[in-house]
Design a protein around this motif. Structure first.
Motif, short mmCIF file in Angstrom:
data_model
loop_
_atom_site.label_atom_id
_atom_site.label_comp_id
_atom_site.label_asym_id
_atom_site.label_seq_id
_atom_site.Cartn_x
_atom_site.Cartn_y
_atom_site.Cartn_z
N LYS A 1 3.15 35.20 5.79
CA LYS A 1 1.78 35.42 5.35
C LYS A 1 1.67 35.36 3.83
O LYS A 1 0.73 34.76 3.29
N ALA A 2 2.65 35.94 3.15
CA ALA A 2 2.64 35.92 1.68
C ALA A 2 2.78 34.49 1.16
O ALA A 2 2.08 34.09 0.23
N LYS A 3 3.65 33.71 1.76
CA LYS A 3 3.85 32.32 1.33
C LYS A 3 2.59 31.49 1.60
O LYS A 3 2.17 30.70 0.75
N ALA A 4 1.96 31.70 2.77
CA ALA A 4 0.73 30.98 3.08
C ALA A 4 -0.36 31.33 2.09
O ALA A 4 -1.08 30.45 1.60
N LYS A 5 -0.47 32.61 1.76
CA LYS A 5 -1.49 33.06 0.80
C LYS A 5 -1.23 32.44 -0.57
O LYS A 5 -2.15 32.01 -1.26
N GLY B 1 -3.06 31.78 10.01
CA GLY B 1 -3.77 31.16 11.13
C GLY B 1 -4.15 29.72 10.84
O GLY B 1 -4.11 28.87 11.74
N ASP B 2 -4.52 29.44 9.59
CA ASP B 2 -4.85 28.06 9.21
C ASP B 2 -3.65 27.14 9.44
O ASP B 2 -3.80 26.02 9.90
N LEU B 3 -2.48 27.63 9.11
CA LEU B 3 -1.29 26.79 9.20
C LEU B 3 -0.75 26.69 10.62
O LEU B 3 -0.24 25.65 11.01
N THR B 4 -0.84 27.76 11.39
CA THR B 4 -0.28 27.71 12.73
C THR B 4 -1.16 26.97 13.71
O THR B 4 -0.69 26.48 14.71
N SER B 5 -2.46 26.83 13.43
CA SER B 5 -3.33 26.09 14.33
C SER B 5 -3.41 24.62 13.95
O SER B 5 -3.97 23.83 14.69
#
Length: 112
Positions: free
Chosen positions: A41-45, A52-56
């Motif tokens: 989550k920290a890396k995605a942020k 959720g943006d990345l996993t979907s």
């Protein structure tokens, strides 16, 4: 790691120990997953996304692929006495066909 002598333990004591070990393993795995999820989550942020943006991303099929693959398969085998009993020739054989084959009939006898 300390070596534990299990020989003097009874079966009940061994089973109790096993349950404690299994619970400890579950707790350990849960902690590892929680840490990994927080890091993701920290890396995605950091990259400007939510997790959720990345996993979907990339999970939906193109429309052409959906329309091509949703046609039902054609019936290839039919019961001679009961037309509602069919098989498309894919997957496990239905029970009615297995019963007929057990009576000595051939699968080719049921081809449509």
């Amino acid at each position: 790691m300390a070596k534990i002598d299990l020989k003097p333990l009874s079966l009940a004591e061994l089973n109790a120990l096993k349950k404690r070990v299994d619970k400890a393993i579950e707790r350990h795995d849960k902690q590892r997953k929680t840490k990994a999820l927080a890091a993701l989550k920290a890396k995605a942020k950091e990259l400007g996304f939510s997790l959720g943006d990345l996993t979907s991303a990339g999970t939906s099929k193109p429309k052409a692929a959906i329309s091509k693959n949703n046609k039902p398969a054609k019936v290839t085998h039919r019961h001679p006495d009961d037309a509602s009993k069919t098989w498309v020739g894919r997957g496990p054989r239905p029970q009615w066909l297995r019963d007929e084959l057990a009576q000595g009939k051939d699968v080719a006898d049921f081809k449509v």
